[in-house]
Design a protein around this motif. Sequence first.
Motif, short mmCIF file in Angstrom:
data_model
loop_
_atom_site.label_atom_id
_atom_site.label_comp_id
_atom_site.label_asym_id
_atom_site.label_seq_id
_atom_site.Cartn_x
_atom_site.Cartn_y
_atom_site.Cartn_z
N VAL A 134 0.84 -1.19 0.00
CA VAL A 134 0.00 0.00 0.00
C VAL A 134 0.88 1.24 0.00
N ASP A 135 0.28 2.38 -0.31
CA ASP A 135 1.02 3.62 -0.33
C ASP A 135 1.47 4.00 1.08
N SER A 136 2.61 4.66 1.16
CA SER A 136 3.10 5.15 2.45
C SER A 136 2.25 6.32 2.92
N VAL A 137 2.15 6.45 4.24
CA VAL A 137 1.41 7.57 4.82
C VAL A 137 2.37 8.74 5.01
N GLU A 138 2.21 9.76 4.19
CA GLU A 138 3.05 10.96 4.29
C GLU A 138 2.14 12.18 4.19
N VAL A 139 2.07 12.94 5.26
CA VAL A 139 1.21 14.11 5.30
C VAL A 139 1.99 15.33 4.79
N THR A 140 1.48 15.92 3.72
CA THR A 140 2.13 17.08 3.12
C THR A 140 1.42 18.37 3.55
N ASP A 141 2.07 19.49 3.26
CA ASP A 141 1.45 20.79 3.55
C ASP A 141 0.13 20.94 2.79
N GLU A 142 0.08 20.35 1.59
CA GLU A 142 -1.14 20.42 0.79
C GLU A 142 -2.28 19.65 1.46
N ASP A 143 -1.94 18.53 2.10
CA ASP A 143 -2.96 17.75 2.81
C ASP A 143 -3.56 18.56 3.97
#
Length: 448
Positions: A134-143
Amino acid sequence: MKSTVETLEPTKVRLTVEIPVEELKSEMDKAYKSIANQVSIPGFRKGHVPARIIDQRFGRAAVIEQVVNEVLPGQYSAAVSEHELRPMSQPDVEVTEIPSTSGELTGQVVFTAEVDVVPSFELPEYGKDTVIEVDSVEVTDEDVQAELDALRGRFASLKPIKRQAKTGDFTTIDLVATINGEEVDSVSDVSYEIGSGTMLDGQDTALRKTHAGDVVTFTSTLKGGEHEGEEAEVTITVKSVKERELPEADDDFAQMVSEFDTIDELMEDLKKQAAQTKTSQQALQARDRLVDELLSHTEILLPESVIELELNHRLGADASAKEKKEARAAIEKEYRTEILAEELAKKNEVQVGQQELFDYAIQMSQNYGMDINRLFSDPQQISAVVADLGRAKALIEVLREVTVKDTEGNPVDLSEFLGLEDEAAAEEAAAETVAEVEKAGEELADEK
């Protein structure tokens, strides 16, 4: 009862069911009694007309017909269960033999039922060596900004505008649909966000660049009602156009919408919420990719007639070849996923507890305004919900047995979404059986 099954095609069978007249005695007695209670014959009290008199007056064939209509559905279902068939359509039934219509009652009822089925298949092997990525969980500024914008949107105000309407603006409209000049549907004072795509195809394009007071016309395929799937001419009167005005994201806003005093504190909390959202999406992705992995190693044949029927139901006559191809792929994937999950539920002896059904009903009531009493008063609907929950639980069981990793190779912990894992707790949670669930539904229906 005796039944045999003959394979006509890989996805079609013919059941032949034989029911000796001896097994029909109780149903014959009920039929005679029912008719005796409905007719008036001189010399006999109502309800006390002998069977031989009914045979003379109305013919035994009428009684047999009533009996056949009564017993056939149950006998068909019993034969389906006996041969472990998975029907995909309504059967084509033909009664080929009935008991004697005069003289001594002898013989049997024989009927055939041709039905589309999914043939048996082997489930693939799976275990800890089965890796689901599955995709990694990475919270960006856009999120985080998206979370903030969504929150601001909930407290936005609508302001009338004079410029041309564009995507994201809110309109108030009247809509009339006609076919061959005859009005078939209409709505008034409907609020619609341009670009949302929640009503008719072509509506967003028609509304862009309009002003309050404009009238626009376009052609679209109706999505509901008795004319669903038909092409209609749609006329929209734009009564107002407004834009959404978002509140300023500052400390005052943070204090108004949350328990925080500053916007920085609110942003930090929104970052946690964004991470939680992505983690939830990761769990759903794991489930979907598990299904893809299992289906890639499973051959599930589907009846072509069933696919065509569903395809025609979903698409209009003017659908393009590309639309038909995409819809067919989606339909086949949906059917195969459902059948796979059913087989997994059977293999793992998955049960649905009464509390689980109640929780689901409450959730449906909250999400869709569904009347809970209405759900529990319909045994067929209860069975359908139990089956849905069973399939969902089956996939959860399999997710517990495989390995889930992200794209960077890190193990992914889905325990928060998979629920109870130890066997004792799981058994306790599922202690109430489907039969008890249906009994509770009958009690609720009686109270209603």
